[in-house]
Each structure stands twice: as C-alpha cells, then as structure tokens.
Design a protein around this motif. Structure first.
Motif, mmCIF file in Angstrom:
data_model
loop_
_atom_site.group_PDB
_atom_site.id
_atom_site.type_symbol
_atom_site.label_atom_id
_atom_site.label_comp_id
_atom_site.label_asym_id
_atom_site.label_seq_id
_atom_site.Cartn_x
_atom_site.Cartn_y
_atom_site.Cartn_z
ATOM 1 N N GLU A 32 -9.382 13.507 -6.046
ATOM 2 C CA GLU A 32 -7.982 13.177 -6.334
ATOM 3 C C GLU A 32 -7.683 11.727 -5.987
ATOM 4 O O GLU A 32 -6.898 11.067 -6.666
ATOM 5 C CB GLU A 32 -7.039 14.066 -5.519
ATOM 6 N N SER A 33 -8.299 11.237 -4.921
ATOM 7 C CA SER A 33 -8.015 9.863 -4.490
ATOM 8 C C SER A 33 -8.486 8.843 -5.508
ATOM 9 O O SER A 33 -7.817 7.835 -5.730
ATOM 10 C CB SER A 33 -8.635 9.591 -3.122
ATOM 11 N N VAL A 34 -9.628 9.103 -6.148
ATOM 12 C CA VAL A 34 -10.122 8.184 -7.177
ATOM 13 C C VAL A 34 -9.137 8.134 -8.334
ATOM 14 O O VAL A 34 -8.740 7.050 -8.796
ATOM 15 C CB VAL A 34 -11.528 8.603 -7.669
ATOM 16 N N GLU A 35 -8.706 9.306 -8.795
ATOM 17 C CA GLU A 35 -7.749 9.378 -9.913
ATOM 18 C C GLU A 35 -6.442 8.684 -9.558
ATOM 19 O O GLU A 35 -5.913 7.886 -10.326
ATOM 20 C CB GLU A 35 -7.498 10.847 -10.253
ATOM 21 N N LYS A 36 -5.913 8.984 -8.368
ATOM 22 C CA LYS A 36 -4.639 8.406 -7.941
ATOM 23 C C LYS A 36 -4.755 6.890 -7.752
ATOM 24 O O LYS A 36 -3.835 6.141 -8.088
ATOM 25 C CB LYS A 36 -4.180 9.075 -6.647
#
Length: 87
Positions: free
Chosen positions: A50-54
């Motif tokens: 999720e952190s990569v996407e965000k």
C-alpha cells in the motif's frame, strides 16, 4: 525535502509525510503528533504494498515506516526497488 518548505509567495509549503504503520492506534498517535508539529500527513497505510501505491499518488517528502510490518518479505527492499527516493 529539497526546499519544499521554502517560502513561495509569502506562504510556507508544509512537508508531506506518509505514515506506514500496521497498528492503528500507533498510526493515529503519530499522525496527531505530526499535525501538532505542523506537518501534513498525506496518508496512513498498513502495508509495504500500500505504501508504494500511496507514495506514487501523493509524492511525499518523507515516508515514516515501521520496520517490522506484518506480511511477506522485506518491505523496505520492495519499496526501494519500486520508488526512487531522492536525498
């Protein structure tokens, strides 16, 4: 942060921070503290994926990450491969 918090037209730009924490109470406490200190929290996510996407969507100045997230593999290595972090 490369000058993102410099004054521009009289207004101070606030550094954006992405919080990556899998314990919700801890994440909320970090968010509250950062806001009190004058930072913008551009998101809270609970996994490396999720952190990569965000990070791609919000382009934070800093990613504050729990180094012991639940899940598969080394999250830090995955993020470094997926997201170019400038110094």
């Amino acid at each position: 942060m490369k000058g993102r918090n410099r004054r521009k037209g009289g207004a101070k730009l606030v550094p954006k921070i992405l919080v990556v924490e899998d314990e919700q109470i801890v994440a909320m406490d970090i968010q509250s503290t950062l806001k009190t200190l004058g930072y913008e929290v551009c998101g809270i996510v609970s996994s490396g994926e999720e952190s990569v996407e965000k990070a791609f969507r919000t382009n934070p100045d800093l990613i504050l990450m729990d180094i012991k997230l639940k899940g598969k593999g080394c999250v830090f290595e995955k993020i470094c491969m997926a997201y170019s972090i400038s110094t």
